[in-house]
Design an enzyme around this catalytic site. Structure first.
Site, PDB file in Angstrom:
ATOM      1  CG  ASN A   9      -9.366  -2.465   0.320  1.00 57.20           C
ATOM      2  OD1 ASN A   9      -8.138  -2.451   0.235  1.00 57.20           O
ATOM      3  ND2 ASN A   9      -9.997  -1.958   1.362  1.00 57.20           N
ATOM      4  CG  HIS A  10      -8.630   2.194  -0.174  1.00 59.01           C
ATOM      5  ND1 HIS A  10      -9.409   3.220   0.316  1.00 59.01           N
ATOM      6  CD2 HIS A  10      -8.393   1.369   0.863  1.00 59.01           C
ATOM      7  CE1 HIS A  10      -9.609   3.028   1.615  1.00 59.01           C
ATOM      8  NE2 HIS A  10      -9.007   1.922   1.970  1.00 59.01           N
ATOM      9  CG  HIS A  13      -4.855  -4.909  -1.743  1.00 56.70           C
ATOM     10  ND1 HIS A  13      -3.829  -4.027  -1.533  1.00 56.70           N
ATOM     11  CD2 HIS A  13      -5.819  -4.599  -0.829  1.00 56.70           C
ATOM     12  CE1 HIS A  13      -4.143  -3.217  -0.543  1.00 56.70           C
ATOM     13  NE2 HIS A  13      -5.346  -3.532  -0.102  1.00 56.70           N
ATOM     14  CG  ASP A  65      -1.811  -1.125   1.414  1.00 58.67           C
ATOM     15  OD1 ASP A  65      -1.428  -2.245   1.017  1.00 58.67           O
ATOM     16  OD2 ASP A  65      -2.922  -0.935   1.944  1.00 58.67           O
ATOM     17  CG  ASP A 107      -5.524  -0.303  -0.646  1.00 60.49           C
ATOM     18  OD1 ASP A 107      -6.362  -0.535  -1.546  1.00 60.49           O
ATOM     19  OD2 ASP A 107      -5.728  -0.574   0.558  1.00 60.49           O
ATOM     20  CG  HIS A 148      -6.021  -5.503   2.802  1.00 59.51           C
ATOM     21  ND1 HIS A 148      -6.739  -4.356   2.531  1.00 59.51           N
ATOM     22  CD2 HIS A 148      -6.937  -6.414   3.227  1.00 59.51           C
ATOM     23  CE1 HIS A 148      -8.016  -4.587   2.792  1.00 59.51           C
ATOM     24  NE2 HIS A 148      -8.165  -5.816   3.222  1.00 59.51           N
ATOM     25  CG  ASP A 166      -9.313   6.317  -1.114  1.00 61.48           C
ATOM     26  OD1 ASP A 166      -9.650   7.412  -1.592  1.00 61.48           O
ATOM     27  OD2 ASP A 166      -9.953   5.263  -1.265  1.00 61.48           O
ATOM     28  NE  ARG A 167      -7.183   4.463   5.188  1.00 62.10           N
ATOM     29  CZ  ARG A 167      -8.050   4.648   6.168  1.00 62.10           C
ATOM     30  NH1 ARG A 167      -7.959   5.715   6.924  1.00 62.10           N
ATOM     31  NH2 ARG A 167      -8.996   3.772   6.402  1.00 62.10           N
ATOM     32  NE  ARG A 198      -9.047  -5.810   6.331  1.00 67.13           N
ATOM     33  CZ  ARG A 198      -8.131  -4.831   6.237  1.00 67.13           C
ATOM     34  NH1 ARG A 198      -8.504  -3.593   6.085  1.00 67.13           N
ATOM     35  NH2 ARG A 198      -6.852  -5.117   6.301  1.00 67.13           N
ATOM     36  CG  HIS A 223      -3.405   3.894   1.559  1.00 68.44           C
ATOM     37  ND1 HIS A 223      -4.664   3.991   1.012  1.00 68.44           N
ATOM     38  CD2 HIS A 223      -3.351   2.684   2.179  1.00 68.44           C
ATOM     39  CE1 HIS A 223      -5.346   2.878   1.306  1.00 68.44           C
ATOM     40  NE2 HIS A 223      -4.569   2.071   1.995  1.00 68.44           N
TER      41      HIS A 223
HETATM   42 MN   LIG Z   1      -6.379  -2.417   1.517  1.00 69.55          MN
END
Ligand SMILES: [Mn+2]
Ligand SMILES: *[C@@H]1O[C@H](CO)[C@@H](O)[C@H](O)[C@H]1NC(C)=O
Ligand SMILES: *[C@@H]1O[C@H](CO)[C@@H](O)[C@H](O)[C@H]1NC(C)=O
Length: 478
Positions: free
Chosen positions: A282-283, A331, A221, A250, A406, A253-254, A379, A223
């Site tokens: 997943n992002h 991921h 990730d 990923d 992840h 995001d963030r 989650r 991010h």
């Molecule tokens: Mn993830």
């Protein structure tokens, strides 16, 4: 609502205390809010609940710690228990709403905000949250309504990129005859580093070109942490035909430099299509992008239409990559059921938003667990799989091990399931607050033995993580 200050530690010190509330509430600028603090808070609240299982506040406070560690499934369960114990406990409604928002269950969240507004008609904060959530629910309903009457048409068809003009005063990088070159990539990275914007024509060009689909470096990730991405290239060399990379999802995001990260990664994909790999996380999905900042960032820096184009491109990203028939990279992780083969993975119709369950959802969302078998995911999406599940999958598919990402890890990587399941995470000091290292892995030679390299966070300009996220998800609003 608790406002948690997430300031970076200037002394790198961590305080261990046995008061979990203090761990949740550290406000001294000297102390970092680290992942470890939340994990300790969870541990202490769990112990407190063993002694007093009917305390709604313990459940609600543990729910907050689970939200912070992205265990939204557990957060939802705890908030629900808090409300079962005390249905007048307002904070419980907020926590349950936040858990549902994080899981993309907007209608369920709206019900809780409605309750708060009913009980506290004069609370401005509650009213704002109710309105914000209501807006999302309405927008989703509208999107569903138009999606069903209209054939899905690519954004590319409605763009006239050729005819977009580049103004004379634009001094930034340009593609050469519509092609990405090494010089373009170097100029682009320097341009982004100075917080300048790529011309929209070039941003469209990088995005709309075809995505095609071995020593190799695997990164986890990133991010939106652009300056940490530049640092990876600094430490490990720029991508090239002799220095191939795989980035394991990923990307966005963030972090508030998600556009710079994704355009740089897409640029290298175009420059070295056979030696630079990107897998979907997943992002790289609409629901996550709406909540965690990428949609807001693209709209702020360019346009809503540009976001639509990213959304389409993300749907084409592969879900897994097999290296030399020995290592499988994805991921999230393995499946909710045994018996999935590489052939089954190839056959997944991936050009869509991921469903709530099934193999596509599992590849993007699952996590390993230390005990055998499978459990409900912390989650609230997909599952957790044990070492026996990994063993059976590898044996059936004649593979040696899996690499996944992840999950944030203190050391940047973690080797579990007797070396058969490796996690790699490349966003150091995740969200400016977790205090973790980042890592990447080299796989080399015929045995593909993994070799780990760790690194720490570098400074970035003063734009905080989640600056473009939906206001309901901003830190401090939970
Ligand atoms: Mn993830
Ligand atoms: C629960 O968390 C709040 C902050 O939200 C804190 O003020 C309170 O002391 C905590 N309660 C317990 C029992 O830990
Ligand atoms: C560009 O615009 C002109 C005039 O509007 C049009 O004739 C031409 O076909 C357009 N070019 C492309 C590539 O669409």
């Amino acid at each position: 609502v608790v406002y948690l200050q997430h300031v970076r530690s200037d002394q790198g010190c961590q305080v261990f205390t046995t008061n979990p509330a203090q761990l949740l509430l550290k406000t001294s600028p000297k102390l970092a809010q680290s992942h470890k603090d939340y994990e300790n808070a969870i541990k202490y609240y769990t112990e407190a609940l063993e002694l007093n299982p009917s305390n709604a506040i313990y459940y609600s406070n543990r729910s907050l710690a689970y939200l912070r560690t992205e265990c939204y499934g557990y957060a939802l369960v705890d908030a629900t228990r808090a409300l079962e114990l005390d249905k007048n406990y307002i904070k419980g409604y907020y926590r349950r709403a936040t858990s549902n928002m994080a899981l993309g269950k907007f209608k369920a969240a709206l019900k809780d905000y409605e309750t708060v507004v009913r009980v506290r008609p004069n609370d401005k904060d509650a009213k704002m949250k109710y309105q914000e959530c209501n807006k999302i629910v309405k927008q989703k309903a509208f999107e569903r309504a138009i999606a069903s009457d209209e054939l899905k048409r690519s954004v590319v068809d409605s763009l006239d990129i050729e005819n977009m003009t580049i103004e004379d005063d634009y001094a930034g990088p340009k593609l050469e005859d519509g092609k990405v070159t090494l010089k373009f990539m170097k100029d682009l990275m320097a341009w982004f580093k100075d917080q300048k914007k790529l011309h929209r024509k070039c941003a469209y060009q990088v995005n709309a070109l075809q995505m095609h689909t071995e020593k190799i470096t695997i990164c986890g990730d990133t991010h939106g942490q652009y300056y940490d991405l530049l640092n990876i290239f600094e430490l490990n060399g720029l991508p090239s035909i002799t220095n191939p990379y795989l980035f394991n999802g990923d990307f966005v995001d963030r972090g508030s430099f998600s556009l710079e990260v994704i355009l740089t990664l897409f640029g290298f994909k175009l420059l070295y299509p056979e030696h630079f790999y990107l897998l979907r996380g997943n992002h790289e999905t609409d629901n996550m992008n709406q909540m965690y900042g990428f949609e807001g960032e693209v709209k702020a820096k360019y346009t809503a239409q540009m976001f639509q184009l990213f959304s389409e491109v993300f749907q084409w990203l592969p879900l897994a990559q097999c290296i030399n028939n020995k290592v499988l990279v994805m991921h999230g992780g393995l499946f909710s059921e045994d018996g999935v083969t590489l052939e089954d993975i190839r056959k997944i119709d991936r050009n869509r938003q991921p469903p709530d369950s099934g193999p596509m959802c599992d590849l993007l969302w699952s996590d390993p667990q230390p005990q055998d078998g499978r459990s409900v995911s912390k989650r609230g999406v997909s599952c957790q799989f044990g070492p026996d599940v990994t063993e059976r999958f590898l044996e059936q598919n004649k593979l040696q091990y899996i690499v996944r990402s992840h999950e944030v890890k203190a050391e940047g990587y973690e080797v579990t399931h007797s070396g058969k399941c490796i996690t790699v995470f490349s966003a150091p000091n995740y969200c400016d607050q977790m205090g973790n290292k980042g890592a990447y892995i080299h796989l080399r030679g015929s045995d593909l033995k993994p070799e780990f390299h760790q690194f720490t966070a570098v400074p970035h300009p003063n734009v905080k993580p989640m600056a473009y996220a939906n206001s309901l998800m901003q830190l401090g609003m939970m």
